[in-house]
Enzyme design. Sequence first.
Site, PDB file in Angstrom:
ATOM      1  N   ARG A 235       2.926   3.504   7.963  1.00 24.69           N
ATOM      2  CA  ARG A 235       3.874   2.580   7.351  1.00 24.69           C
ATOM      3  C   ARG A 235       3.074   1.441   6.736  1.00 24.69           C
ATOM      4  O   ARG A 235       2.106   0.952   7.337  1.00 24.69           O
ATOM      5  CB  ARG A 235       4.857   2.008   8.380  1.00 24.69           C
ATOM      6  CG  ARG A 235       5.952   2.980   8.821  1.00 24.69           C
ATOM      7  CD  ARG A 235       6.962   3.277   7.695  1.00 24.69           C
ATOM      8  NE  ARG A 235       8.008   4.205   8.102  1.00 24.69           N
ATOM      9  CZ  ARG A 235       7.937   5.533   7.998  1.00 24.69           C
ATOM     10  NH1 ARG A 235       6.867   6.099   7.485  1.00 24.69           N
ATOM     11  NH2 ARG A 235       8.943   6.283   8.379  1.00 24.69           N
ATOM     12  N   ASP A 259      -0.667   6.163   1.487  1.00 22.20           N
ATOM     13  CA  ASP A 259       0.536   6.872   1.074  1.00 22.20           C
ATOM     14  C   ASP A 259       1.752   5.965   1.264  1.00 22.20           C
ATOM     15  O   ASP A 259       2.866   6.335   0.914  1.00 22.20           O
ATOM     16  CB  ASP A 259       0.696   8.139   1.938  1.00 22.20           C
ATOM     17  CG  ASP A 259       1.877   8.999   1.501  1.00 22.20           C
ATOM     18  OD1 ASP A 259       1.935   9.339   0.296  1.00 22.20           O
ATOM     19  OD2 ASP A 259       2.744   9.313   2.341  1.00 22.20           O
ATOM     20  N   HIS A 296       4.296   7.809  -0.923  1.00 22.36           N
ATOM     21  CA  HIS A 296       5.012   8.261   0.290  1.00 22.36           C
ATOM     22  C   HIS A 296       5.402   9.740   0.176  1.00 22.36           C
ATOM     23  O   HIS A 296       6.572  10.100   0.276  1.00 22.36           O
ATOM     24  CB  HIS A 296       6.257   7.393   0.543  1.00 22.36           C
ATOM     25  CG  HIS A 296       6.617   7.338   2.003  1.00 22.36           C
ATOM     26  ND1 HIS A 296       6.975   6.181   2.640  1.00 22.36           N
ATOM     27  CD2 HIS A 296       6.671   8.306   2.958  1.00 22.36           C
ATOM     28  CE1 HIS A 296       7.232   6.432   3.907  1.00 22.36           C
ATOM     29  NE2 HIS A 296       7.058   7.718   4.130  1.00 22.36           N
TER      30      HIS A 296
HETATM   31  P1  NAI Z   1       4.656   9.740  17.391  1.00 25.36           P
HETATM   32  O1  NAI Z   1       5.748   8.895  17.945  1.00 25.36           O
HETATM   33  O2  NAI Z   1       4.526  11.155  17.836  1.00 25.36           O
HETATM   34  O3  NAI Z   1       3.247   9.020  17.684  1.00 25.36           O
HETATM   35  C1  NAI Z   1       3.010   7.669  17.493  1.00 25.36           C
HETATM   36  C2  NAI Z   1       1.874   7.281  18.422  1.00 25.36           C
HETATM   37  O4  NAI Z   1       1.536   5.925  18.147  1.00 25.36           O
HETATM   38  C3  NAI Z   1       2.262   7.354  19.904  1.00 25.36           C
HETATM   39  O5  NAI Z   1       1.299   8.089  20.630  1.00 25.36           O
HETATM   40  C4  NAI Z   1       2.294   5.896  20.337  1.00 25.36           C
HETATM   41  O6  NAI Z   1       1.921   5.712  21.693  1.00 25.36           O
HETATM   42  C5  NAI Z   1       1.276   5.297  19.389  1.00 25.36           C
HETATM   43  N1  NAI Z   1       1.352   3.851  19.303  1.00 25.36           N
HETATM   44  C6  NAI Z   1       2.408   3.029  19.533  1.00 25.36           C
HETATM   45  N2  NAI Z   1       2.038   1.750  19.391  1.00 25.36           N
HETATM   46  C7  NAI Z   1       0.707   1.774  19.056  1.00 25.36           C
HETATM   47  C8  NAI Z   1      -0.255   0.753  18.812  1.00 25.36           C
HETATM   48  N3  NAI Z   1       0.057  -0.543  18.901  1.00 25.36           N
HETATM   49  N4  NAI Z   1      -1.516   1.130  18.499  1.00 25.36           N
HETATM   50  C9  NAI Z   1      -1.856   2.437  18.442  1.00 25.36           C
HETATM   51  N5  NAI Z   1      -0.988   3.436  18.693  1.00 25.36           N
HETATM   52  C10 NAI Z   1       0.275   3.094  18.993  1.00 25.36           C
HETATM   53  O7  NAI Z   1       4.793   9.639  15.822  1.00 25.36           O
HETATM   54  P2  NAI Z   1       4.236  10.634  14.711  1.00 25.36           P
HETATM   55  O8  NAI Z   1       5.233  11.711  14.471  1.00 25.36           O
HETATM   56  O9  NAI Z   1       2.840  11.001  15.031  1.00 25.36           O
HETATM   57  O10 NAI Z   1       4.269   9.692  13.425  1.00 25.36           O
HETATM   58  C11 NAI Z   1       3.435   8.544  13.326  1.00 25.36           C
HETATM   59  C12 NAI Z   1       3.931   7.680  12.200  1.00 25.36           C
HETATM   60  O11 NAI Z   1       3.716   8.349  10.964  1.00 25.36           O
HETATM   61  C13 NAI Z   1       5.443   7.414  12.210  1.00 25.36           C
HETATM   62  O12 NAI Z   1       5.762   6.317  13.047  1.00 25.36           O
HETATM   63  C14 NAI Z   1       5.742   7.124  10.780  1.00 25.36           C
HETATM   64  O13 NAI Z   1       5.670   5.753  10.561  1.00 25.36           O
HETATM   65  C15 NAI Z   1       4.614   7.809  10.023  1.00 25.36           C
HETATM   66  N6  NAI Z   1       5.107   8.897   9.169  1.00 25.36           N
HETATM   67  C16 NAI Z   1       4.787   8.874   7.847  1.00 25.36           C
HETATM   68  C17 NAI Z   1       5.226   9.870   7.001  1.00 25.36           C
HETATM   69  C18 NAI Z   1       4.856   9.901   5.561  1.00 25.36           C
HETATM   70  O14 NAI Z   1       5.426  10.702   4.801  1.00 25.36           O
HETATM   71  N7  NAI Z   1       3.901   9.115   5.109  1.00 25.36           N
HETATM   72  C19 NAI Z   1       6.106  10.938   7.503  1.00 25.36           C
HETATM   73  C20 NAI Z   1       6.313  10.907   8.928  1.00 25.36           C
HETATM   74  C21 NAI Z   1       5.847   9.898   9.716  1.00 25.36           C
END
Ligand code: NAI
Length: 332
Positions: A235, A259, A296
Amino acid sequence: MRIALFASKPYDRQFFDQANREGEHEIVYIEARLSQQTVQLAEGFPAVCVFVNDLVDAEVLQQLHAGGTSIVALRSAGFNNVDLKTADALGIKVVRVPAYSPYSVAEHTVAMILGLNRQIPRAYNRVRDCNFSLEGLLGFDLHGKTFGLIGTGEIGRVVAKIMSGFGCRIVAYDPYPNQQWAEDSDVQYVELDALLEQSDVISLHCPLTPDTHHMIDAAAVQKMKPGVMLINTSRGAIVETQAVIDALKSSKIGSLGIDVYEEEDKLFFENLSGQVVQDDVFARLLTFPNVLITGHQAFFTKEALQQIAATTLQNLNDILKEGSCKNQLHAS
Ligand code: NAI
């Protein structure tokens, strides 16, 4: 169920119509984004379906509630654009798609790393102009480099696996470490500062929360290795853009792949090619030869869109039949 699907694009219609081929739901596709200006379009719809740049703040939720909407279905994993506290208080159920093809985002992340390192966009343009000079296209071997992963959730873990395949040493930071996975995958958890200090490439895979807002600021950049590559497919607001621009100007940051962008809601997903860019910060980013920006699109694969549509409709069915859903979000 009648669903008002905001910020709809032709590809949303294609994949949602496919997922709804039995005609269980009546989906009305609305091109406008959900905002205080457009919320009246949702009047009378029990459910709205929204994407990453729709605004679901307290005022919009109050108006949705007044218009009879009781479900907000996010067709995304991230939910930083929804005021969950107000939704809970109003009894509006919020559901999301927590995991749809983590491979889509992970593979795009790696595409950005390779594209930047081997300067593929610049090389492509040169060759089309019959300029076969290699000056300025020098890359580095990923093999043996230290790759820093911030966030080891669904996407981060796939990125780690791919980067291990290149022979990178992987260090990771996550406040909720997955020790078993780290052991099995030869990944070393370290503190954030150590990750910033050691990594040749840093990639962000954490959600946007008050804790991660501007996590990569001037102080964080200061701790990084000179010439580091920074990748953000999570993000935009996790990175303080001006700090990164300053670091690109001083060559502290060697290359940047994004992205997502803090102010992307005014830019991304639309064709603005005939307009003058009003965002001077974004315009500055566009001037760097060592910055690669995509709008994105990391999620944008066939498999991901199929999964998003199927899970969104399943979430709505679960709420209809059971009154709750495993992908429901709550405040706190
Ligand atoms: P997820 O929920 O499986 O993993 C997120 C990880 O970040 C978790 O392990 C969590 O403990 C960790 N986390 C939380 N706070 C943190 C911090 N302060 N420092 C470091 N790590 C921390 O989420 P997922 O599916 O892996 O997605 C990650 C992010 O990718 C989403 O939150 C979303 O913002 C982004 N995303 C972007 C997309 C795009 O098209 N560019 C599409 C899908 C997701």
